[in-house]
Design an enzyme around this catalytic site. Structure first.
Site, PDB file in Angstrom:
ATOM      1  N   GLU A   1       1.012  -1.162   0.272  1.00  0.00           N
ATOM      2  CA  GLU A   1       0.253   0.025   0.167  1.00  0.00           C
ATOM      3  C   GLU A   1       0.976   1.703   0.230  1.00  0.00           C
ATOM      4  O   GLU A   1       0.595   2.144  -0.504  1.00  0.00           O
ATOM      5  CB  GLU A   1      -0.867   0.065   1.468  1.00  0.00           C
ATOM      6  CG  GLU A   1      -1.620   1.263   1.319  1.00  0.00           C
ATOM      7  CD  GLU A   1      -3.312   1.266   0.202  1.00  0.00           C
ATOM      8  OE1 GLU A   1      -2.264   2.023  -0.611  1.00  0.00           O
ATOM      9  OE2 GLU A   1      -3.784   0.435   0.490  1.00  0.00           O
TER      10      GLU A   1
ATOM     11  N   VAL B   1       2.865   3.492  -3.291  1.00  0.00           N
ATOM     12  CA  VAL B   1       1.776   4.771  -3.371  1.00  0.00           C
ATOM     13  C   VAL B   1       0.998   6.003  -2.532  1.00  0.00           C
ATOM     14  O   VAL B   1       0.366   5.145  -2.425  1.00  0.00           O
ATOM     15  CB  VAL B   1       0.755   4.100  -4.966  1.00  0.00           C
ATOM     16  CG1 VAL B   1       0.186   5.804  -5.279  1.00  0.00           C
ATOM     17  CG2 VAL B   1       1.622   3.523  -5.695  1.00  0.00           C
TER      18      VAL B   1
ATOM     19  N   GLU C   1      12.578   9.790  -1.209  1.00  0.00           N
ATOM     20  CA  GLU C   1      13.726   8.949  -1.423  1.00  0.00           C
ATOM     21  C   GLU C   1      15.643   8.428  -1.036  1.00  0.00           C
ATOM     22  O   GLU C   1      15.882   9.944  -1.049  1.00  0.00           O
ATOM     23  CB  GLU C   1      14.227   8.206  -2.835  1.00  0.00           C
ATOM     24  CG  GLU C   1      12.836   7.998  -3.446  1.00  0.00           C
ATOM     25  CD  GLU C   1      11.749   7.014  -2.251  1.00  0.00           C
ATOM     26  OE1 GLU C   1      12.731   5.328  -2.546  1.00  0.00           O
ATOM     27  OE2 GLU C   1      10.485   6.289  -2.239  1.00  0.00           O
TER      28      GLU C   1
ATOM     29  N   LYS D   1       5.173   4.740  -9.751  1.00  0.00           N
ATOM     30  CA  LYS D   1       4.031   4.606  -8.606  1.00  0.00           C
ATOM     31  C   LYS D   1       2.700   4.349  -9.762  1.00  0.00           C
ATOM     32  O   LYS D   1       2.039   4.487  -9.658  1.00  0.00           O
ATOM     33  CB  LYS D   1       3.368   5.643  -7.856  1.00  0.00           C
ATOM     34  CG  LYS D   1       4.499   6.061  -6.975  1.00  0.00           C
ATOM     35  CD  LYS D   1       4.516   7.628  -6.068  1.00  0.00           C
ATOM     36  CE  LYS D   1       5.266   7.453  -4.531  1.00  0.00           C
ATOM     37  NZ  LYS D   1       5.420   9.041  -3.742  1.00  0.00           N
TER      38      LYS D   1
END
Length: 818
Positions: free
Chosen positions: A610, A613, A671, A686
Site C-alpha cells: 500500500e 503509492v 527517497e 507509482k
C-alpha cells in the site's frame, strides 16, 4: 480402595521420594491404598544399556552397574536413619551382585535373550519399591510390600507379556481380601508366567500394573502421579500456551496417548475403562494442582468445558509407504497382501489411507522399519512389479503425524476444514489424511520440520481465543522503520484487546547489523539490541526467517534495496507474507510483478505494498476495492510525489531551488537518493503500479516522462546533483515565472488514460482539482464507470516517516488477519 501410581521422575531420588511419602501418607489417612511405583528415574534404561554393552563385548556395563548401585545406596542413606540402614543396604548390594552376575554371563556369551532382558529389567522396580516401603515404615505408616510377580500372571512373550486377566484377577482379589494393612506397596512393570519366571508387560508398564490392580479391586479411583499437572492441550515443549485439560474421556485420553502424549501409557486405560473407574493424573511436584480427570464418555461430555477439540498431539520419525498401480483397481486382495507382508516383519501400521479409485494405498510406519518394509513388500509383489501392474514402492521419510482429538467432533461440522485451512495458510503441506468413522481423531501426515509450526497453528486456532501470535521480521529501520517500531510498541495492548493480534518482532536488520531473537525483541530497547547484534547479512537474515518456520510470519521491507526485493519470491513460497514499502518489486518487470502476486495466492499468504503509492493513504486499497467490486478504471490523474509537491509548494524564487530540495530531504520526504524523486522515476513507478493494479499489463518503458531537470544534473553523486541544481537556478526560476504569468501552480502530475501513462511538470489552473494541494500532500482522482465525471478522490499527506510507517503498519495488520 484407591490405587496410586508414581512414575520414574517422581521417585528419581531421595528428595522426590520424600514428596511421594507425603502424598501417600495423606492418601492413606482417607482410604485404604495400593501404591504402585516405577524404578528410580532412568534406571531401567541403564539396566538395559548395561545388558546391550555386555552383549557387544564392551566392559562399559560395569560402569553402569556401579552408577546404579550408587544411586540406590544414596537413596537409602538419605531416607533411612543410619542405625537402620544395614538390612536395606544389604538387600541392595545382593541385587547389584545378581545384576553383575547376569551381565557377566551376557558378556561371556555375547548374546542376550528377551527372557534375560526381563529378568534384568525387573530389578529397577523391585529395588525402588523396597526402599519406598522401608521409608514409609520409618514414618510410622502401616505398610506391606508385595511382589507384583505373585499377583500378575502373563504368557511367556518376554518384554511384551500378555496378561492372563482371569488368573490375575483371582490372585489380586485373594491377596487384598486378606490384607490387614491400610497400605500396600507394589512394584510396577513386572509380572511372571505360569512357571513363575519373571516377565515384563512393556515399557510404561507401571501404569498398566496400577490399572490392572485398580480394575481387579474395583477401586474408587486410580491416580497417576507424574511430573506434569495433567494431560495438556499440546506438548508444552512445542506450544508455549498449552493448557491443562481439566476433564477428558477415556477414548480421548487413549487417542492422545497413542499420538505422543506420554503422560499416560496407552494400555493403562483399558482395564479401568471397562469398570468406569476414574483416572486422575496428578503432579508429584505440585500436588495441589487440579490435574486431569479421565472419565467415561458420558460423564466427560456432561461436564465438558465447551471445547470441541480436547488436544493436539504428534508422532515423529515416520515413513510413508505408497503402493500404487493401475493393476490394483478392482482386484481384491492387494490390501491384505500389503498388511500381511508388514505383519510378518512385526511392523506396526500407524495410519492408513486409500484412494476411492483403489489406485493407491498409503500407510505410515516407524521410520526405522522403512527398509525392512520395502524389502518385504517388494518381495510380496514381485510378480506384479515384473508385469508393471504396480509401481515400485515409494518410501518417504522425515515425516510426522499431527492429530486433533475430540469426542465432540462428530457433532460439529467444519473441524477438518478449519484444521486444513489453518495448516494451508501457514504453508504446511499435508501428505496424507486419516479420519475414523467415529470422528474422534483427525490425523495429517506432514514434514517433520513443520511439526512445531503445525502444533502452534492448530493450538492457536482451536484453543487460544485470546490472540493470534504474529512473528515480524523487519529489514530497514531508518526514519520509517523506527517510527513503525514506535507505533507497534504503542499499539500492542490495543491490538490484543480489539483485534486479538499479538505482534512479536523476531528480527530487525539495517545495512550494518542485525538482531534475531525467537522470543522477541524488546521494543523499548530495540536500538540497543541492534547495536549489539551481529554483522548484517541479507542471506543469513532470510535463511533465519525461512528456517525458523514460525507460524503467521510477516517480512517487512522498508528499504529501497533491489537485493531485498529480489528475495520476496523465496519468502512467499514458504507462505511468509511480505509487506513492501520498497517499490522495486511491484514496479519491476511485469512478469516478476505478476509472479509475486500469483505466489501469494498459491501459497495462501499476502504480498502487500500500500505504501508504494501515497505513503499511508489508502490509494491501492481503494483501487482494489473498485476493481474487485466490478468497477472499471477509465482514467487516473494524480500528484503522487510528496517530495515534488513540497518542493513546488515551497519554491517561490526567494531562495534557491536546491535549498528547498535539501530541506525536503532533511525533513524525510525524499527517497534516500532525491534524484529518484526529482527525475520523475519514483512517480513513474507509482503510476505504473496503479495501472497494473487496475488490470493493465504495462512496463516501465511504456510510461512517458516530461522531465524538468537539466540532464547534466543526473550525473555524479548526490552532492554533485545539488551543486548542479544550484548552477541552474535560472532554469528553475524560469519554470516558476512562466507558471506565475498564467496564474498557475507547478505540479508534477501522473496520468493514466486509455491504456497510456505519462508523468511530467504541468501548469495547474485554480479551477483544477489538483490546484489546492498544499505541503507534501498527494491526491489521486479515480475516473471510473461508476465515477465517470465527478471522480473519486483520495487526498492527504503523501510523504513523511509517520504516515508511511502507519501505512506499513496497516498492511502488517491486514497480513496478520488472513
Amino acid at each position: 480402595m484407591q490405587v496410586l501410581k508414581f512414575g520414574g521422575t517422581s521417585v528419581a531420588n531421595a528428595e522426590n521420594i520424600n514428596k511421594v511419602a507425603a502424598i501417600v501418607k495423606k492418601a492413606v489417612s482417607k482410604n485404604k491404598t495400593v501404591v504402585v511405583v516405577s524404578a528410580l528415574g532412568g534406571v531401567t534404561d541403564m539396566l538395559l544399556q548395561a545388558a546391550n554393552n555386555a552383549a557387544r563385548g564392551s566392559e562399559d556395563y560395569k560402569q553402569a552397574i556401579t552408577e546404579i548401585e550408587k544411586r540406590h545406596f544414596d537413596a537409602v542413606k538419605s531416607l533411612i536413619p543410619v542405625a537402620h540402614q544395614s538390612q536395606l543396604l544389604s538387600l541392595v548390594k545382593t541385587s547389584i551382585n545378581e545384576i553383575e552376575d547376569i551381565c557377566n554371563g551376557i558378556f561371556l556369551l555375547s548374546e542376550i535373550t528377551p527372557r534375560t532382558k526381563d529378568r534384568l529389567a525387573s530389578y529397577g522396580e523391585w529395588l525402588s519399591s523396597q526402599i519406598i516401603a522401608e521409608k514409609l515404615r520409618f514414618d510410622q505408616v502401616d505398610v506391606q510390600w508385595k511382589d507384583a510377580r505373585q499377583l500378575i500372571t502373563t504368557n511367556s512373550n518376554y518384554t511384551q507379556a500378555q496378561v492372563n486377566f482371569e488368573a490375575t484377577q483371582a490372585n489380586i482379589v485373594d491377596y487384598f481380601n486378606s490384607l490387614q494393612q491400610s497400605l500396600c506397596i507394589v512394584p510396577g512393570f513386572i509380572a511372571s508366567n505360569a512357571d513363575g519366571i519373571t516377565t515384563t508387560i512393556g515399557r510404561g508398564g507401571s501404569d498398566y500394573t496400577a490399572a490392572i490392580i485398580a480394575a481387579a479391586l474395583n477401586a474408587e479411583i486410580l491416580e497417576i502421579w507424574t511430573d506434569v499437572s495433567g494431560m495438556m492441550t499440546a506438548d508444552p515443549r512445542l506450544a508455549a500456551n498449552a493448557k491443562v485439560i481439566e476433564k477428558i474421556s477415556y477414548g480421548e485420553a487413549m487417542e492422545l496417548s497413542h499420538f505422543g502424549a506420554k503422560v499416560i501409557y496407552p494400555p493403562t486405560l483399558q482395564p479401568v475403562m471397562t469398570r468406569n473407574i476414574p483416572v486422575w493424573i496428578k503432579n508429584t511436584f505440585a500436588p495441589e494442582d487440579a490435574g486431569t480427570l479421565v472419565l467415561n464418555n458420558e460423564r466427560s461430555a456432561a461436564q465438558s468445558d465447551g471445547n470441541i477439540i480436547r488436544g493436539i498431539s504428534s508422532i515423529n520419525s515416520l515413513a510413508l509407504l505408497s503402493l500404487e498401480g493401475s493393476g490394483m483397481i478392482g482386484i481384491p486382495g492387494f490390501s491384505k497382501r500389503l498388511f500381511e507382508a508388514l505383519s510378518n516383519e512385526q511392523i506396526n501400521v500407524i495410519l492408513i489411507t486409500q484412494s476411492s479409485s483403489e489406485h493407491s494405498i498409503c500407510v505410515a510406519i516407524d521410520a526405522g522399519k522403512a527398509d525392512a518394509a520395502k524389502q518385504a513388500i517388494d518381495e510380496a509383489f514381485a510378480n506384479e512389479l515384473a508385469l508393471q501392474k504396480v509401481e515400485p514402492l515409494k518410501v518417504e521419510t522425515d515425516l510426522s503425524i499431527v492429530a486433533l482429538v475430540g469426542e465432540q467432533m462428530r457433532s460439529h461440522p467444519g473441524v477438518s476444514g478449519k484444521m486444513f485451512s489453518a495448516l494451508g495458510r501457514n504453508g504446511i503441506n499435508v501428505r496424507a489424511i486419516a479420519q475414523g468413522s467415529s470422528e474422534k481423531n483427525i490425523s495429517a501426515v506432514i514434514s517433520t520440520i513443520d511439526v512445531r509450526k503445525a502444533i502452534n497453528v492448530l493450538h492457536e486456532d482451536f484453543f487460544e481465543t485470546t490472540f493470534k501470535q504474529v512473528h515480524l521480521f523487519i529489514a530497514g529501520v531508518g526514519n520509517v522503520g523506527s517510527k513503525l517500531l514506535q507505533q507497534i510498541e504503542k499499539q500492542l495492548v490495543s491490538l490484543q484487546q480489539h483485534l486479538k493480534i499479538k505482534i512479536n518482532v523476531i528480527g530487525i536488520s539495517n545495512s550494518r547489523t542485525m538482531v534475531l531473537n525467537e522470543k522477541g525483541i524488546a521494543l523499548d530497547n530495540w536500538e540497543g539490541e541492534l547495536k549489539q547484534g551481529e554483522k548484517a547479512s541479507l542471506p543469513l537474515f532470510v535463511e533465519h526467517v525461512i528456517n525458523k518456520n514460525l507460524r503467521n510470519s510477516v517480512f517487512v521491507d522498508i528499504t529501497a534495496n533491489p537485493d531485498v526485493a529480489a528475495i520476496y519470491d523465496r519468502l512467499l513460497q514458504k507462505s511468509i507474507s511480505v509487506v513492501a514499502c520498497n517499490k522495486i518489486a511491484a514496479s519491476s518487470d511485469y512478469a516478476n510483478y505478476k509472479r509475486l502476486k500469483d505466489l501469494a495466492r498459491e501459497f495462501n499468504c499476502k504480498f502487500l505494498f500500500e505504501t508504494n503509492v501515497g505513503a499511508g493513504l489508502p490509494v491501492i486499497g481503494t483501487l482494489n476495492d473498485l476493481v474487485y467490486s466490478g468497477d472499471e478504471v477509465l482514467k487516473l490523474e494524480a500528484v503522487l510525489s510528496g517530495t515534488l509537491n513540497f518542493v513546488f509548494n515551497n519554491y517561490d524564487g526567494s531562495r534557491p531551488f536546491s535549498d528547498v530540495v535539501r530541506q525536503a530531504q532533511e525533513e524525510g520526504y525524499t527517497e534516500p537518493d532525491p534524484r529518484l524523486d526529482l527525475s520523475g522515476t519514483d512517480v513513474m513507478r507509482k503510476i505504473l503500479i496503479l495501472a497494473r493494479e487496475a488490470g493493465h499489463e504495462m512496463q516501465m518503458e511504456d510510461i512517458g516522462n516530461n522531465g524538468f531537470l537539466p540532464q547534466e544534473c543526473m550525473e555524479g553523486d548526490v552532492e554533485a546533483f545539488y551543486a548542479c541544481m544550484h548552477r541552474h537556478e535560472a532554469h528553475f526560476k524560469q519554470l516558476l515565472d512562466k507558471a506565475d504569468a498564467q496564474n498557475c501552480k507547478l505540479k508534477f502530475v501522473a496520468t493514466f488514460n486509455e491504456g497510456k501513462a505519462s508523468v511530467g511538470l504541468q501548469h495547474i489552473a485554480p479551477e483544477n482539482d489538483l490546484y489546492h494541494l498544499y505541503g507534501k500532500d498527494n491526491v489521486v482522482l479515480f475516473y471510473t464507470l461508476r465515477y465517470p465525471s465527478q471522480p473519486l478522490v483520495v487526498k492527504g499527506a503523501g510523504a513523511g516517516a509517520d504516515v508511511t510507517a502507519s501505512g506499513v503498519f496497516a498492511d502488517i495488520v491486514r497480513a496478520a488477519s488472513i
